[in-house]
Write a protein that holds these residues in place. Structure first.
Motif, PDB file in Angstrom:
ATOM      1  N   SER A  25      -2.347 -17.758   0.344  1.00 12.94           N
ATOM      2  CA  SER A  25      -2.639 -17.700  -0.882  1.00 12.94           C
ATOM      3  C   SER A  25      -3.494 -16.512  -1.234  1.00 12.94           C
ATOM      4  N   TYR A  26      -3.656 -15.594  -0.158  1.00 11.50           N
ATOM      5  CA  TYR A  26      -4.354 -14.398  -0.465  1.00 11.50           C
ATOM      6  C   TYR A  26      -3.622 -13.428  -1.161  1.00 11.50           C
ATOM      7  N   ILE A  27      -2.312 -13.524  -1.226  1.00 11.94           N
ATOM      8  CA  ILE A  27      -1.383 -13.212  -2.289  1.00 11.94           C
ATOM      9  C   ILE A  27      -0.994 -13.949  -3.323  1.00 11.94           C
ATOM     10  N   ILE A  61       9.865 -11.570   2.138  1.00 11.58           N
ATOM     11  CA  ILE A  61       9.746 -11.281   3.556  1.00 11.58           C
ATOM     12  C   ILE A  61       8.682 -10.916   4.289  1.00 11.58           C
ATOM     13  N   GLN A  62       7.810 -10.007   3.590  1.00 14.74           N
ATOM     14  CA  GLN A  62       6.580  -9.769   4.021  1.00 14.74           C
ATOM     15  C   GLN A  62       6.776  -8.752   5.188  1.00 14.74           C
ATOM     16  N   SER A  63       5.855  -9.331   6.189  1.00 13.88           N
ATOM     17  CA  SER A  63       5.948  -8.294   7.385  1.00 13.88           C
ATOM     18  C   SER A  63       7.224  -8.112   8.078  1.00 13.88           C
ATOM     19  N   ILE A  64       8.288  -8.874   7.729  1.00 16.87           N
ATOM     20  CA  ILE A  64       9.508  -8.656   8.631  1.00 16.87           C
ATOM     21  C   ILE A  64      10.211  -7.472   8.091  1.00 16.87           C
ATOM     22  N   ILE A 112       1.319  -4.200  13.114  1.00  8.97           N
ATOM     23  CA  ILE A 112       0.192  -4.745  12.402  1.00  8.97           C
ATOM     24  C   ILE A 112       0.151  -3.783  11.176  1.00  8.97           C
ATOM     25  N   ASN A 113      -0.611  -4.317  10.123  1.00  9.52           N
ATOM     26  CA  ASN A 113      -0.691  -3.311   8.731  1.00  9.52           C
ATOM     27  C   ASN A 113      -1.098  -2.283   9.109  1.00  9.52           C
ATOM     28  N   ALA A 114      -1.983  -1.646   9.911  1.00  9.66           N
ATOM     29  CA  ALA A 114      -2.323  -0.320  10.035  1.00  9.66           C
ATOM     30  C   ALA A 114      -1.121   0.396  10.694  1.00  9.66           C
ATOM     31  N   SER A 156       1.519  -8.629  -7.657  1.00 10.21           N
ATOM     32  CA  SER A 156       0.361  -9.559  -7.273  1.00 10.21           C
ATOM     33  C   SER A 156      -0.513  -9.030  -6.118  1.00 10.21           C
ATOM     34  N   GLU A 157       0.083  -8.790  -5.159  1.00  8.01           N
ATOM     35  CA  GLU A 157      -0.457  -8.034  -3.789  1.00  8.01           C
ATOM     36  C   GLU A 157      -1.321  -6.915  -4.066  1.00  8.01           C
ATOM     37  N   LYS A 158      -0.705  -6.067  -4.928  1.00  7.28           N
ATOM     38  CA  LYS A 158      -1.446  -5.128  -5.326  1.00  7.28           C
ATOM     39  C   LYS A 158      -2.925  -5.369  -6.154  1.00  7.28           C
ATOM     40  N   ARG A 163      -8.089  -4.726   1.334  1.00  5.93           N
ATOM     41  CA  ARG A 163      -7.946  -4.642   2.806  1.00  5.93           C
ATOM     42  C   ARG A 163      -6.957  -3.427   3.192  1.00  5.93           C
ATOM     43  N   ASN A 164      -5.805  -3.468   2.674  1.00  4.91           N
ATOM     44  CA  ASN A 164      -4.720  -2.484   2.870  1.00  4.91           C
ATOM     45  C   ASN A 164      -5.093  -1.396   2.298  1.00  4.91           C
ATOM     46  N   ILE A 165      -5.660  -1.256   1.188  1.00 10.71           N
ATOM     47  CA  ILE A 165      -6.115   0.090   0.876  1.00 10.71           C
ATOM     48  C   ILE A 165      -7.179   0.818   1.581  1.00 10.71           C
ATOM     49  N   PHE A 187       4.151   1.822  -2.079  1.00  8.45           N
ATOM     50  CA  PHE A 187       5.469   1.657  -1.189  1.00  8.45           C
ATOM     51  C   PHE A 187       5.581   0.378  -0.244  1.00  8.45           C
ATOM     52  N   TYR A 188       4.332   0.065   0.239  1.00 10.47           N
ATOM     53  CA  TYR A 188       3.956  -0.563   1.063  1.00 10.47           C
ATOM     54  C   TYR A 188       4.152  -2.360   0.704  1.00 10.47           C
ATOM     55  N   PHE A 189       3.369  -2.428  -0.513  1.00 13.34           N
ATOM     56  CA  PHE A 189       3.536  -3.422  -1.180  1.00 13.34           C
ATOM     57  C   PHE A 189       4.889  -3.806  -1.813  1.00 13.34           C
ATOM     58  N   GLN A 191       7.776  -2.987  -0.087  1.00 14.27           N
ATOM     59  CA  GLN A 191       8.366  -3.332   0.968  1.00 14.27           C
ATOM     60  C   GLN A 191       8.319  -4.423   1.513  1.00 14.27           C
ATOM     61  N   CYS A 192       7.253  -5.184   1.356  1.00 14.77           N
ATOM     62  CA  CYS A 192       6.745  -6.415   1.545  1.00 14.77           C
ATOM     63  C   CYS A 192       7.348  -7.487   0.514  1.00 14.77           C
ATOM     64  N   SER A 193       7.440  -7.171  -0.603  1.00 11.42           N
ATOM     65  CA  SER A 193       8.022  -8.081  -1.511  1.00 11.42           C
ATOM     66  C   SER A 193       9.551  -8.277  -1.560  1.00 11.42           C
ATOM     67  N   PHE A 239       4.187 -11.265  16.365  1.00  8.43           N
ATOM     68  CA  PHE A 239       3.752 -12.322  15.931  1.00  8.43           C
ATOM     69  C   PHE A 239       2.246 -12.393  15.857  1.00  8.43           C
ATOM     70  N   TYR A 240       1.794 -11.035  15.082  1.00  8.40           N
ATOM     71  CA  TYR A 240       0.379 -11.199  15.002  1.00  8.40           C
ATOM     72  C   TYR A 240      -0.461 -11.230  16.321  1.00  8.40           C
ATOM     73  N   ASP A 241      -1.466 -12.106  16.560  1.00 11.05           N
ATOM     74  CA  ASP A 241      -2.019 -12.197  17.809  1.00 11.05           C
ATOM     75  C   ASP A 241      -1.498 -13.525  18.199  1.00 11.05           C
ATOM     76  N   GLY A 257       6.767 -13.315   9.025  1.00  8.69           N
ATOM     77  CA  GLY A 257       5.992 -12.688   7.854  1.00  8.69           C
ATOM     78  C   GLY A 257       5.088 -13.705   7.151  1.00  8.69           C
ATOM     79  N   VAL A 258       4.267 -13.401   6.401  1.00  6.88           N
ATOM     80  CA  VAL A 258       3.319 -14.448   5.824  1.00  6.88           C
ATOM     81  C   VAL A 258       4.035 -14.952   4.406  1.00  6.88           C
ATOM     82  N   GLY A 259       5.271 -14.895   4.241  1.00 10.30           N
ATOM     83  CA  GLY A 259       5.941 -15.677   3.360  1.00 10.30           C
ATOM     84  C   GLY A 259       6.419 -16.851   4.011  1.00 10.30           C
TER      85      GLY A 259
HETATM   86  N1  GLU Z   1       1.787  -7.847   2.614  1.00  6.26           N
HETATM   87  C1  GLU Z   1       1.093  -8.690   3.760  1.00  6.26           C
HETATM   88  C2  GLU Z   1      -0.029  -7.913   3.879  1.00  6.26           C
HETATM   89  O1  GLU Z   1      -0.236  -6.749   4.051  1.00  6.26           O
HETATM   90  C3  GLU Z   1       2.060  -8.784   4.822  1.00  6.26           C
HETATM   91  C4  GLU Z   1       1.579  -9.375   5.919  1.00  6.26           C
HETATM   92  C5  GLU Z   1       2.328 -10.250   6.637  1.00  6.26           C
HETATM   93  O2  GLU Z   1       3.429 -10.734   6.380  1.00  6.26           O
HETATM   94  O3  GLU Z   1       2.032 -10.198   7.919  1.00  6.26           O
HETATM   95  O4  GLU Z   1      -1.183  -8.498   4.067  1.00  6.26           O
END
Ligand code: GLU
Length: 304
Positions: A25-27, A61-64, A112-114, A156-158, A163-165, A187-189, A191-193, A239-241, A257-259
């Motif tokens: 829900s953070y997006i 697809i978000q992080s995929i 990771i996002n960074a 919406s993510e923008k 945090r990404n900014i 660009f990042y937002f 690609q995630c969309s 898969f994150y952590d 991805g978080v979708g």
């Molecule tokens: N756009 C999401 C973010 O940066 C991607 C996160 C994800 O799917 O892991 O928070």
């Protein structure tokens, strides 16, 4: 192998009612997704397809998308890419800022996002029209032009992407970002969309199961060495952590991805995508992980 029988068993055994997590829900736009959605698609090396449920419905697809941008960056930079990024699991949440401080702005890995934001910087710096070139790349490897950015999800993510900014600003302060911050996050937002279905994702990821060649045409898109590196990174950092847990339960390289999407591959054999939007506390699709665990258990086919 009768994959359809196995998929039918998974569909019968599992329901969104059995999981306890929450839709992201953070997006804000992602919170609107119907949590009952559940689909799965397997695409095999002999071009046979098997599926169930909502496998042809598109989702965010978000992080995929980070796997696609990594592939493009490796084509552009080869091994020089690793001067700007590391290849170790982070063991921290995907949007963490803290590691960057003591690791001098070199992100732990490209997923990771960074790390993905450093890759956005590279694509923006080296390509004339990175948004179009990313779309062209994904459409080509999928063999399908019906793939688009979801502008609503991107904006919406923008609107909540502080945090990404912050991450891009911080990495820029530490000297590992060249371009301006705004176009990088834009660009990042985008690609995630990217919106794709399980069917499209499993086709796209066949490139990583087929040593860099498009299965249907045999056209070489990526070097085998590039594919080896990307699959290794998916196995250790996809898969994150919770990458260790996914390896332990499922035993395939993959990316989530978080979708609520997950896509995983078995080299020379198949690519499988699953979608269920309810996430566990680490941000991976709760039902999707369970479905893939059943899939590799029932088929007896994993990389281990
Ligand atoms: N756009 C999401 C973010 O940066 C991607 C996160 C994800 O799917 O892991 O928070």
């Amino acid at each position: 192998m009768d994959y359809q029988q196995i998929l039918n068993t998974i569909q019968e055994e599992m329901s969104y009612r059995d999981v306890t997590g929450k839709v992201a829900s953070y997006i804000p736009e992602l919170a609107k997704v119907d949590q009952k959605k559940f689909g799965m698609h397997v695409y095999c090396g002999d071009q046979k397809n098997f599926s169930f449920g909502d496998s042809e419905e598109k989702f965010s697809i978000q992080s995929i998308s980070k796997v696609f941008t990594l592939a493009i960056a490796m084509r552009l930079m080869g091994e020089d890419l690793w001067d700007r990024l590391n290849v170790e699991p982070s063991g921290d949440p995907f949007n963490s800022l803290t590691q960057l401080e003591y690791e001098s702005g070199i992100p732990r890995n490209p997923f990771i996002n960074a790390g993905a934001l450093v890759i956005s910087d590279i694509l923006l710096d080296q390509l004339d029209d990175p948004k179009q070139e990313l779309l062209d790349f994904v459409r080509k490897i999928t063999g399908d032009d019906d793939i688009h950015y979801d502008k609503k999800v991107a904006s919406s993510e923008k609107s909540t992407g502080y945090r990404n900014i912050a991450l891009v600003n911080y990495i820029k302060a530490l000297g590992n970002i060249k371009c301006d911050v705004e176009p990088i996050v834009d660009f990042y937002f985008h690609q995630c969309s990217l919106a794709m279905s399980c069917k499209q994702l499993s086709r796209a990821f066949m490139i990583f199961a087929n040593r860099g060649k498009i299965l249907e045409t045999n056209e070489k898109i990526l070097k085998p060495k590039t594919v080896k590196r990307i699959n290794a990174l998916m196995q250790t950092c996809g898969f994150y952590d919770e990458a260790g847990e996914f390896s332990f339960q499922v035993g395939l390289p993959g990316k989530s991805g978080v979708g609520g999407g997950i896509v995983a591959i078995h080299p020379d054999n198949y690519s499988v995508a699953v979608w269920s939007p309810i996430l566990n506390e680490k941000g991976n699709s709760e039902l999707g992980m369970k479905a893939l665990e059943r899939f590799t258990t029932l088929t007896g086919v994993s990389v281990f």
